[in-house]
Design a protein around this motif. Structure first.
Motif, PDB file in Angstrom:
ATOM      1  N   ALA A 149      -6.084   1.151   6.409  1.00 13.01           N
ATOM      2  CA  ALA A 149      -4.848   0.592   6.805  1.00 13.01           C
ATOM      3  C   ALA A 149      -4.643   0.550   8.255  1.00 13.01           C
ATOM      4  O   ALA A 149      -4.881   1.711   9.038  1.00 13.01           O
ATOM      5  N   PRO A 198      -7.404  -3.297   3.177  1.00  8.05           N
ATOM      6  CA  PRO A 198      -6.887  -2.382   2.054  1.00  8.05           C
ATOM      7  C   PRO A 198      -6.377  -2.812   0.703  1.00  8.05           C
ATOM      8  O   PRO A 198      -6.686  -1.996  -0.282  1.00  8.05           O
ATOM      9  N   SER A 256       0.770  -0.946   0.088  1.00  9.65           N
ATOM     10  CA  SER A 256       0.044   0.010   0.041  1.00  9.65           C
ATOM     11  C   SER A 256       0.716   1.347  -0.098  1.00  9.65           C
ATOM     12  O   SER A 256       0.646   2.298  -0.722  1.00  9.65           O
ATOM     13  N   GLY A 291      -8.862   2.550   0.713  1.00  8.94           N
ATOM     14  CA  GLY A 291      -7.751   1.322   1.120  1.00  8.94           C
ATOM     15  C   GLY A 291      -6.871   2.283   1.944  1.00  8.94           C
ATOM     16  O   GLY A 291      -6.646   1.304   2.936  1.00  8.94           O
TER      17      GLY A 291
END
Length: 239
Positions: free
Chosen positions: A219, A160, A42, A215
């Motif tokens: 986290a 996520p 991510s 997303g």
């Protein structure tokens, strides 16, 4: 359709295009706020968002003052592959991972061939865009298959990387046809039709940026279980 109506519609499409580009600020702000909690994959997507912001700003500057920015968007097509490719290299556990580096090099070589030979410096590299979109769709589908194999007991809409993968799948699967149509309309000097394609792309941009922002927001949060575990109390409860 009369000329004044067409002009108003084109202005509306321009406004939608700027809104779609400006929406990249939403995932960047949320990603920056939660940067310490982002997983490695991510975090790379967050860096990709920063790259998009810088290149979009530079592209608008070049369009306004140099009246040329095709090469900038060509560079984005190359950089996207490396950012997103590395992100999925972090999360995928298929044997395909060992081939990511040579595939990235081959893709970059093909993109450069497309820029300097196949399409030239004045036109969008349509072949590369189609190839890139296809590869990204494959990567996201491989990630979904991996999730199904793992059978993780979490609600996927709260994961996520799953949400980010949905964003990428929707955008790149949806824009590949639009981009090809845009190139055709530009060649035919069909200004209104090409702007409609830009508007479709802008809507997909809004959807992708919104899902990536979600997303990032997810986290580090405790994932919700899809199925509650069977405890001793519930096991002894009569039917």
């Amino acid at each position: 359709m009369s000329t004044p109506e067409s002009a108003k519609l084109i202005q509306l499409f321009y406004a939608l295009s700027y809104l779609g580009q400006a929406s990249i600020l939403v995932p960047i702000v949320i990603g920056f706020q939660r940067r310490q909690r982002l997983a490695p994959a991510s975090r790379i997507i967050f860096y990709c968002c920063l790259m998009w912001l810088v290149m979009m700003a530079f592209g608008e500057f070049a369009r306004k003052f140099w009246h040329y920015n095709v090469v900038i968007w060509d560079a984005v097509d190359i950089l996207e592959m490396w950012f997103i490719g590395v992100a999925y290299h972090r999360v995928l556990r298929f044997r395909l991972r060992r081939h990511f580096l040579p595939l990235g090099i081959l893709y970059t070589a093909f993109a450069l061939l497309d820029i300097f030979v196949l399409h030239g410096l004045m036109r969008s590299i349509t072949y590369t865009i189609v190839l890139k979109s296809t590869l990204f769709v494959v990567l996201t589908l491989l990630y979904f298959e991996q999730i199904l194999r793992e059978l993780r007991n979490i609600r996927l809409e709260h994961d996520p990387m799953f949400v980010i993968s949905v964003a990428l799948l929707l955008y790149y699967a949806g824009t590949v046809v639009a981009i090809m149509m845009r190139g055709y309309f530009i060649d035919q000097d069909a200004i209104l039709q090409s702007q409609i394609v830009y508007a479709v792309n802008s809507v997909l941009n809004l959807v992708m940026h919104g899902l990536i922002a979600r997303g990032f927001w997810l986290a580090g949060r405790q994932p919700q279980l899809a199925v509650e575990p069977l405890t001793a109390a519930t096991a002894q409860r009569p039917a």
